[in-house]
Design a protein around this motif. Structure first.
Motif, PDB file in Angstrom:
ATOM      1  N   ARG A  34       0.817  -1.213   0.000  1.00 11.03           N
ATOM      2  CA  ARG A  34       0.000   0.000   0.000  1.00 11.03           C
ATOM      3  C   ARG A  34       0.848   1.258   0.000  1.00 11.03           C
ATOM      4  O   ARG A  34       0.420   2.290  -0.505  1.00 11.03           O
ATOM      5  N   THR A  35       1.982   1.159   0.629  1.00 16.38           N
ATOM      6  CA  THR A  35       2.776   2.375   0.801  1.00 16.38           C
ATOM      7  C   THR A  35       3.126   3.054  -0.522  1.00 16.38           C
ATOM      8  O   THR A  35       2.855   4.248  -0.673  1.00 16.38           O
ATOM      9  N   PRO A  36       3.694   2.329  -1.516  1.00 17.32           N
ATOM     10  CA  PRO A  36       4.000   3.026  -2.769  1.00 17.32           C
ATOM     11  C   PRO A  36       2.733   3.558  -3.433  1.00 17.32           C
ATOM     12  O   PRO A  36       2.734   4.611  -4.051  1.00 17.32           O
ATOM     13  N   LEU A  37       1.688   2.785  -3.268  1.00 16.72           N
ATOM     14  CA  LEU A  37       0.439   3.222  -3.883  1.00 16.72           C
ATOM     15  C   LEU A  37      -0.031   4.550  -3.317  1.00 16.72           C
ATOM     16  O   LEU A  37      -0.688   5.337  -3.981  1.00 16.72           O
ATOM     17  N   ASN A  38       0.263   4.772  -2.073  1.00 17.91           N
ATOM     18  CA  ASN A  38      -0.082   6.030  -1.435  1.00 17.91           C
ATOM     19  C   ASN A  38       0.502   7.182  -2.240  1.00 17.91           C
ATOM     20  O   ASN A  38      -0.189   8.137  -2.570  1.00 17.91           O
ATOM     21  N   SER A  39       1.764   7.038  -2.550  1.00 19.76           N
ATOM     22  CA  SER A  39       2.429   8.092  -3.320  1.00 19.76           C
ATOM     23  C   SER A  39       1.792   8.234  -4.692  1.00 19.76           C
ATOM     24  O   SER A  39       1.468   9.337  -5.130  1.00 19.76           O
ATOM     25  N   ILE A  40       1.599   7.073  -5.368  1.00 14.42           N
ATOM     26  CA  ILE A  40       1.107   7.114  -6.741  1.00 14.42           C
ATOM     27  C   ILE A  40      -0.263   7.766  -6.793  1.00 14.42           C
ATOM     28  O   ILE A  40      -0.478   8.733  -7.523  1.00 14.42           O
ATOM     29  N   ILE A  41      -1.137   7.231  -5.977  1.00 15.39           N
ATOM     30  CA  ILE A  41      -2.499   7.761  -6.014  1.00 15.39           C
ATOM     31  C   ILE A  41      -2.502   9.205  -5.549  1.00 15.39           C
ATOM     32  O   ILE A  41      -3.163  10.066  -6.131  1.00 15.39           O
ATOM     33  N   GLY A  42      -1.750   9.430  -4.498  1.00 15.45           N
ATOM     34  CA  GLY A  42      -1.752  10.753  -3.909  1.00 15.45           C
ATOM     35  C   GLY A  42      -1.274  11.819  -4.872  1.00 15.45           C
ATOM     36  O   GLY A  42      -1.956  12.824  -5.098  1.00 15.45           O
ATOM     37  N   PHE A  43      -0.112  11.567  -5.445  1.00 16.17           N
ATOM     38  CA  PHE A  43       0.463  12.609  -6.280  1.00 16.17           C
ATOM     39  C   PHE A  43      -0.287  12.779  -7.582  1.00 16.17           C
ATOM     40  O   PHE A  43      -0.447  13.881  -8.094  1.00 16.17           O
ATOM     41  N   THR A  44      -0.757  11.639  -8.118  1.00 18.68           N
ATOM     42  CA  THR A  44      -1.552  11.805  -9.331  1.00 18.68           C
ATOM     43  C   THR A  44      -2.810  12.608  -9.024  1.00 18.68           C
ATOM     44  O   THR A  44      -3.202  13.481  -9.805  1.00 18.68           O
ATOM     45  N   GLY A  45      -3.365  12.329  -7.891  1.00 16.16           N
ATOM     46  CA  GLY A  45      -4.552  13.078  -7.483  1.00 16.16           C
ATOM     47  C   GLY A  45      -4.252  14.567  -7.402  1.00 16.16           C
ATOM     48  O   GLY A  45      -5.012  15.409  -7.873  1.00 16.16           O
ATOM     49  N   ILE A  46      -3.104  14.880  -6.788  1.00 16.35           N
ATOM     50  CA  ILE A  46      -2.709  16.282  -6.652  1.00 16.35           C
ATOM     51  C   ILE A  46      -2.563  16.918  -8.017  1.00 16.35           C
ATOM     52  O   ILE A  46      -3.059  18.026  -8.277  1.00 16.35           O
ATOM     53  N   LEU A  47      -1.879  16.178  -8.898  1.00 16.20           N
ATOM     54  CA  LEU A  47      -1.616  16.733 -10.222  1.00 16.20           C
ATOM     55  C   LEU A  47      -2.905  16.959 -10.990  1.00 16.20           C
ATOM     56  O   LEU A  47      -3.102  18.010 -11.590  1.00 16.20           O
ATOM     57  N   ILE A  48      -3.781  15.956 -10.894  1.00 14.27           N
ATOM     58  CA  ILE A  48      -5.051  16.089 -11.619  1.00 14.27           C
ATOM     59  C   ILE A  48      -5.872  17.254 -11.060  1.00 14.27           C
ATOM     60  O   ILE A  48      -6.498  18.005 -11.785  1.00 14.27           O
ATOM     61  N   GLN A  49      -5.828  17.426  -9.757  1.00 11.06           N
ATOM     62  CA  GLN A  49      -6.581  18.535  -9.144  1.00 11.06           C
ATOM     63  C   GLN A  49      -5.982  19.887  -9.481  1.00 11.06           C
ATOM     64  O   GLN A  49      -6.587  20.911  -9.230  1.00 11.06           O
ATOM     65  N   GLY A  50      -4.794  19.814 -10.048  1.00 11.70           N
ATOM     66  CA  GLY A  50      -4.173  21.073 -10.441  1.00 11.70           C
ATOM     67  C   GLY A  50      -3.522  21.766  -9.267  1.00 11.70           C
ATOM     68  O   GLY A  50      -3.147  22.939  -9.337  1.00 11.70           O
ATOM     69  N   LEU A  51      -3.387  21.070  -8.193  1.00  9.19           N
ATOM     70  CA  LEU A  51      -2.815  21.699  -7.006  1.00  9.19           C
ATOM     71  C   LEU A  51      -1.341  21.997  -7.191  1.00  9.19           C
ATOM     72  O   LEU A  51      -0.784  22.845  -6.504  1.00  9.19           O
ATOM     73  N   ALA A  52      -0.675  21.261  -8.039  1.00 14.06           N
ATOM     74  CA  ALA A  52       0.753  21.510  -8.250  1.00 14.06           C
ATOM     75  C   ALA A  52       0.996  22.321  -9.516  1.00 14.06           C
ATOM     76  O   ALA A  52       2.098  22.370 -10.033  1.00 14.06           O
ATOM     77  N   GLY A  53      -0.074  22.881  -9.969  1.00 13.25           N
ATOM     78  CA  GLY A  53       0.101  23.656 -11.208  1.00 13.25           C
ATOM     79  C   GLY A  53      -0.886  23.178 -12.284  1.00 13.25           C
ATOM     80  O   GLY A  53      -1.421  22.072 -12.181  1.00 13.25           O
ATOM     81  N   PRO A  54      -1.175  24.027 -13.216  1.00 13.09           N
ATOM     82  CA  PRO A  54      -2.164  23.626 -14.261  1.00 13.09           C
ATOM     83  C   PRO A  54      -1.591  22.555 -15.204  1.00 13.09           C
ATOM     84  O   PRO A  54      -0.390  22.490 -15.460  1.00 13.09           O
ATOM     85  N   LEU A  55      -2.492  21.741 -15.668  1.00  8.93           N
ATOM     86  CA  LEU A  55      -2.109  20.717 -16.659  1.00  8.93           C
ATOM     87  C   LEU A  55      -2.781  21.042 -17.997  1.00  8.93           C
ATOM     88  O   LEU A  55      -3.933  21.524 -17.999  1.00  8.93           O
ATOM     89  N   ASN A  56      -2.058  20.714 -19.012  1.00  7.84           N
ATOM     90  CA  ASN A  56      -2.738  20.830 -20.323  1.00  7.84           C
ATOM     91  C   ASN A  56      -3.636  19.625 -20.524  1.00  7.84           C
ATOM     92  O   ASN A  56      -3.475  18.608 -19.846  1.00  7.84           O
TER      93      ASN A  56
END
Lengths: 1151, 130
Positions: free
Chosen positions: A935-957
């Motif tokens: 689960r631990t690596p998945l935390n990072s994967i899901i978490g960061f992808t979630g952040i990126l998709i939400q645009g929290l780390a900057g806008p995505l094209n």
């Protein structure tokens, strides 16, 4: 100008004026004989002196007289043409008038100044005044007349201007000397005090006068130059006779000198007569001035001395009076003494004291006097009532309380009756002093003086003080008198009391108190203490222990206790004390006292002590006698007590003479009934129950009582009841030694006898029983033997070891045990149980525990290790039981089983179990770790992808967004897979532990529905909920149940394109029924069986669309199964499916 | 107003992830990589809440929670366990040790902050409500 010495109204004014005028005219005329022509200027003009004196004495009205006199004399002189060179008449009158005015003015001025500067003193009273008189009156104002006179003469033409000086001087000298001679003379004689007209004074005066005449004669007539001789005469006159004498002698000298001079035979001779006269006048002036001055000084001195004398006298009088006051003891004596002192030392003429009575007359009672005859004052009946008779100074003083002075009684001799009497006795002035105290006037002190005006303010104040002191003294005396009376009465009563106390026979009274530290102190003690204790009263008062130490020491505690009780309760204290007096004799003293609280708060005992030795002795004797009496009574009673035995007296012939009360009661006869009867038949039956002949026994006893000193035989009560009595028989001999009576004393031993009988009977029974028992025993023994044999058979044939223990020793063991333990037959018997144990320690431990358990009565079951004969260890199961739990050592039987093999097997099993458990644990740990690790690596994967998709780390094209979404989806899928795999593993491994807790089912369902709703809405599918109201709590694993619900809901929505999904829940038979109905594609019947298998997926074209792990339903089923429920599906291909889950409300034990 | 959150987590990436999300939502995040440091920090900074991983080196999460709960002044700060929930019994154990709640790993980045806010004392939570 109130000069008290001048008495206005003594003459009526007109007479005065006339007198002055006449006197003046006469003198003037006489002087005119010596005039120096022209005119009437004369060096000798005594009239001027008269004029001045008249105005000083009489006041302004005398001026008229002076003018008239002067006018007359001068006018007449000038009208008498022979002497005057002036012719016409009217001028003379005018001149006369003017001269008169001048004379009057001069006198007026002189009198004015004298009055002014002398103030209230007499012009001749002091040296200063005399000087004033001389300088101002004579010389100063004497200038006025000459001025007026000479000027008028010149104006009148009588005198030429050149003669002004000479004339003026002559006039002035004449007037001055005239004033000097005459004025003092008149003033002195007018002011004279009452002379003490001693014979010697008069003689002296005569001598002086004669001497003066003689001297003058010689000097002025015979011209013998002994003018100096006049000096001592003047001094004599001045010193001895004061102003009067000086002025008189001066006048005489002046007269004679003048006469002599006019005759030409004076020692003062000048060229002309006038000159001589002038010289003479200067001589006279000097002489008289000196004389007057000296006299004035003398007067002053004399007056001062007199004043001092008077003061001294008064003070001495007061001092004496005060002394008298201090030492006074009697009021009347005091008052009389005071009066005497006042008169004798005070120098007053009379004195008396009167008290103001408050009777109806308000009389003044004379109580003391000096100088009056007895009864004289009383006869006066002085009163202080406000009536006619009471208007005198006494009455006024008593009413007002203010002193009154009468300066001259002679002025109003009848003003008061007292004054009249006093006056008769030579009193001239009086002073009435009130005797007042505290605002009340007790009375008056009257003082009379021989002199007039003797009470000046100074003296009066002193006398007022005296009166006040006197009053004070009288009051003090009265008070003291009262006190004295009271004291006397007190002393008398004290004396009475003392006598009373001291005269008590054999007693004394006392008063004592206790100090703060507990020691006693006597406050008062009568004389009787000497007689009783041989101690002096004073000694005991000083030291109470002298008395207390006489008390017998053994009584002290009781004494202290009684005293303490009396003190604290304030109750009477009574005690009899044994005390040893000073002479060594012991006495009994009865002390009786009553405490009270003194005003100071201390407790004081008033009491009396009486010698009661005699009484005590009598008491003791009486007591001793009483004691003896009591003792003899006691002895007697004892005797009677003995009469708890039967006391019988009987004559040798067998007749009863006495039976005591106890005996009477015992046998049931009264004294009358029994006395005289024969013993046999009354008390003694013919025969005993056993048959002994009692009649003959009685006979034998009476024949020889000594032989039967102790005898037991049966007796008989009146009722016939038989009793046993133990008799003691004694002979009562008469005087000759013959048997008079037999005294028998008996005690009832019936019970004892009965007891003896019982014992005998019991013994018999016992013997019989013993025989029976022996028989039984024999029977028993043979039985036992048979049993024993049986036992042995069992013993030996047993399959397990049996052992009998007694006292930790092996009594017997069977063959099997010996085999188990590796011993030869018979080897174990008699051995200590120690040989079983591998070592000492285990033996000791075992012992304690074993026997403790045995004592409880239980069978001890134990597995322990034992040692074989060869030392090898083996395991046994031991069952041990004591025969008698109360004494386990006595005997115990044990069953011994060899369990070595058993144990081995058990051990193997245990080890296998441990291994299995260990394996299980490893599995669990693995799963847990894997779970975590995956689960631990998945935390990072899901978490960061979630952040990126939400645009929290900057806008995505859009492309990045799309690709990220794909990653996200895949990672979510991965997570789901992992979860499911882990779940399945757990379930397969049996590791899935369901929680069991109550929770509300409805909220869980709602929560899952809520979570799924977005997805449903996305697909346009409705989600319905139908939860029955009775749905409440369920005891289960909330998380897992929610997981199941979620899974089923998810599936429902997943497989439904349109329509709705319906979740329903209801309660049935204590089970919840959850149904999930959808309007999806449904399932074919053949698909249903495999639905709940792992990795089953509906194979259809739509499969790809449905992301899933394929594990879901199998997991659900497993979970539901574990929860104790069931899951079912009903489906129609193309219509939809209904999944029904059935769960118990509370899982059963088996879950 | 206290907006400090303490995260005790030994995994760097997890820490980064949570910190990122929370800071984006306006919280101040303090991190500690083991239990001991975490307790120190908690006492020092008095955070609003403490996010606690269970699998920690040396001192495990249960011990940390128990230790944190001992301190009265941290009483108000809820302890939220963030853990890869593995075995049944872990949940009960962590709640018994004093955690107010727990969030399962892997976290949902969309709902994580909201879930955290749920556990915060109401006032602060309202301010940060999404």
């Amino acid at each position: 100008m109130n000069n008290p010495d001048i008495k206005p109204g003594s003459f009526s004014s007109s007479i005065a004026i006339l007198a002055v005028a006449v006197a003046y005219a006469v003198l003037a005329k006489a002087s005119f004989l010596l005039t120096i022509p022209p005119g009437n200027i004369t060096p000798i003009f005594p009239a001027a002196g008269l004029a001045l004196a008249a105005v000083v004495i009489l006041g302004p009205k005398a001026l008229m007289g002076v003018w008239i006199g002067s006018f007359l004399a001068n006018t007449l002189f000038f009208l008498d043409g022979s002497t005057s060179p002036v012719q016409s008449g009217p001028i003379n009158v005018l001149i006369g008038a003017l001269i008169g005015v001048g004379a009057a003015l001069g006198a007026a001025a002189g009198a004015f100044f004298i009055r002014r500067f002398c103030k209230d003193e007499h012009p001749l009273q002091s040296g200063k005044n005399v000087l004033l008189l001389i300088v101002v009156g004579a010389f100063g104002c004497g200038m006025i007349s000459p001025t007026f006179g000479v000027l008028s003469l010149i104006w009148g033409g009588i005198l030429p201007w050149e003669r002004f000086g000479y004339s003026w001087v002559t006039w002035w000298v004449g007037d001055a000397v005239g004033t000097l001679v005459v004025a003092p003379l008149v003033l002195a004689w007018q002011h004279r005090h009452a002379f003490r007209t001693h014979l010697w004074s008069r003689a002296e005066a005569v001598v002086l006068g004669s001497a003066t005449l003689l001297a003058c004669f010689f000097i002025f007539f015979r011209n013998i130059p002994c003018g100096y001789g006049l000096l001592p005469l003047i001094l004599w006159a001045a010193f001895r006779f004061g102003m009067c004498g000086a002025s008189t002698i001066g006048a005489i000298i002046a007269l004679l000198a003048t006469i002599g001079a006019s005759r030409g035979s004076s020692p003062f001779v000048g060229a002309t007569t006038n000159q001589s006269l002038l010289f003479l006048n200067s001589f006279l002036g000097v002489t008289i001035t000196s004389a007057l001055f000296m006299a004035g000084m003398m007067e002053e001195r004399k007056q001062a001395a007199e004043r001092m004398f008077k003061l001294n006298r008064s003070l001495r009088a007061i001092s004496e009076c005060n002394q008298a006051l201090i030492h006074a003891s009697d009021e009347m004596a005091l008052l009389n003494r005071i009066c005497r002192l006042v008169t004798e030392i005070g120098g007053y003429r009379l004195a008396w004291v009167g008290f103001a009575e408050h009777d109806e007359h308000k009389s003044v009672k004379p109580v003391a006097q000096a100088g009056f005859e007895d009864g004289c004052l009383e006869a006066l009946q002085t009163t202080w009532a406000d009536t006619g008779r009471g208007q005198g100074p006494i009455g006024a003083t008593i009413r007002t309380g203010q002193p009154r002075v009468v300066h001259d009684i002679s002025a109003n001799p009848d003003g008061a009756p007292g004054s009249a009497e006093a006056f008769k006795r030579g009193a001239v002035s009086s002073l009435v002093l009130p005797l007042k105290t505290a605002g009340r006037v007790l009375g008056v002190l009257n003082i009379y003086s021989e002199k007039s005006d003797d009470f000046d303010p100074e003296e009066t104040n002193l006398l007022i003080a005296l009166a006040d002191d006197l009053t004070y003294g009288v009051v003090a005396l009265r008070t003291r008198g009262q006190q004295g009376q009271a004291e006397t009465a007190l002393r008398e009563s004290e004396e009475r009391l003392r006598l009373l106390g001291d005269n008590l026979p054999d007693s004394y009274v006392y008063q004592c108190t206790q100090e703060a530290n507990g020691t006693s102190r006597f406050l008062c003690l009568s004389a009787g203490v000497e007689k009783l204790h041989g101690l002096k009263v004073d000694d005991v008062l000083r030291d109470a222990t002298l008395l207390r130490s006489q008390i017998a020491p053994d009584l002290l505690p009781a004494l202290q206790a009684a005293e303490a009780a009396s003190l604290s309760n304030l109750t009477d204290f009574t005690m009899e004390l044994r005390m040893q007096s000073a002479d060594g004799q012991w006495r009994w003293i009865q002390v009786c006292s009553r405490p009270r609280r003194s005003s100071a708060g201390q407790v004081v005992w008033d009491g009396v002590a009486t010698d009661i030795t005699a009484r005590k002795q009598a008491d003791e004797a009486r007591q001793a006698m009483e004691q003896r009496l009591a003792e003899s009574e006691r002895e007697y009673r004892e005797l009677v007590m003995l009469a708890n035995s039967i006391i019988l007296r009987w004559a040798p012939d067998g007749r009863i003479t006495f039976l005591n009360e106890f005996g009477q009661r015992f046998f049931g006869y009264t004294a009358e009934e029994i006395c005289g009867r024969h013993i046999v038949g009354a008390l003694v039956p013919e025969n005993e129950t056993d048959g002994r002949d009692l009649r003959s026994l009685i006979q034998k006893i009476s024949d020889d009582p000594q032989k039967f000193e102790r005898n037991i035989n049966e007796n008989m009560r009146r009722t016939g009841e038989r009793v046993w009595i133990d008799w003691t028989n004694k002979v009562v001999a008469d005087a000759e030694g013959q048997i008079k009576e037999i005294l028998s004393i008996g005690s009832d031993i019936t019970e004892r006898k009965q007891a003896e009988e019982q014992v005998r009977r019991l013994n018999q029974d016992l013997r019989r029983h013993a025989e029976t028992l022996e028989q039984r025993v024999a029977e028993r023994t043979s039985e036992l033997a048979a049993i024993n044999d049986e036992q042995r058979a069992i013993f030996e044939s047993a399959g397990t070891g049996i052992v009998l223990l007694r006292n930790r020793v092996i009594v017997r063991s069977n063959r099997k045990l010996e085999e188990i333990a590796g011993y030869e037959p018979g080897e174990l018997a008699g051995k200590s149980t120690r040989i079983w144990y591998p070592d000492e320690a285990s033996f000791q431990a075992g012992r304690e525990m074993v026997y403790a358990r045995l004592a409880t009565g239980e069978t001890l079951r134990r597995e322990q290790q034992m040692a074989r004969k060869d030392g090898t260890l083996y395991w046994v199961r031991l069952s041990l039981r004591a025969f008698d739990p109360n004494d386990p050592l006595k005997g115990a039987v044990g069953i011994v089983e060899d369990i070595t093999d058993e144990r081995e097997a058990a051990e193997n099993l245990r080890q296998a179990l441990e291994a299995a458990q260990a394996a299980d644990r490893i599995k669990s740990a693995f799963l847990a770790t894997m779970s975590h690790e995956l689960r631990t690596p998945l935390n990072s994967i899901i978490g960061f992808t979630g952040i990126l998709i939400q645009g929290l780390a900057g806008p995505l094209n859009p492309e990045q967004h799309k690709q990220m979404s794909m990653v996200q989806k895949s990672s979510r899928h991965l997570l789901a897979l992992i979860n499911d795999v882990l779940d399945i593993s757990k379930i397969e491994a049996g590791q899935l532990n369901l929680a069991r807790a109550p929770f509300e089912l409805t909220p869980s369902i709602e929560k899952m529905v809520k979570l799924i709703t977005p997805l449903a809405e996305q697909k346009g599918i409705g989600v319905e909920m139908d939860i029955a109201p009775e749905v409440g709590a369920i005891v289960s694993d909330q998380r897992r149940l929610e997981q199941v619900i979620m899974n089923l809901l998810g599936n429902a929505i997943k497989f439904t394109e349109k329509g709705r999904v319906r979740v329903a829940c209801r309660l049935e038979n204590d089970h919840y029924l959850l149904s999930f109905a959808d309007t999806g594609i449904g399932m074919k019947p053949e698909e249903i069986p495999g639905l709940f298998q792992p990795f089953h997926q509906i194979d259809s074209g739509l499969t790809r669309k449905h992301e899933g792990t394929g594990l879901g339903l199998s997991i659900c089923k497993k979970i539901i199964d574990l929860m104790g429920g069931s899951i079912d599906v009903a489906s129609q291909w193309g219509q939809g499916s209904v999944f029904t889950v059935r769960l118990p409300r509370q899982p059963g034990e088996t879950v | 107003m206290n907006n400090r959150l303490l995260i005790i987590e030994d995994n760097e990436q997890n820490m980064y992830l949570m910190r990122f999300l929370l800071e984006k939502s306006g919280f101040t995040v303090i991190g500690a990589e083991n239990g001991k440091k975490g307790i120190e920090m908690a006492l020092q900074c008095k955070p609003l809440a403490i996010l606690l991983d269970i699998q920690l080196p040396e001192m495990n999460g249960y011990e940390v929670a128990a230790e944190l709960k001992k301190h009265r002044d941290l009483d108000e700060a809820p302890i939220i366990a963030v853990t890869s929930y593995a075995m049944v019994g872990d949940r009960e154990q962590i709640l018994a040790a004093g955690a107010t709640g727990y969030i399962e790993k892997p976290i949902n980045p969309e709902t994580f902050v909201a879930e955290i806010i749920e556990y915060l004392p109401i006032k602060q939570g309202a301010d940060h409500a999404a």
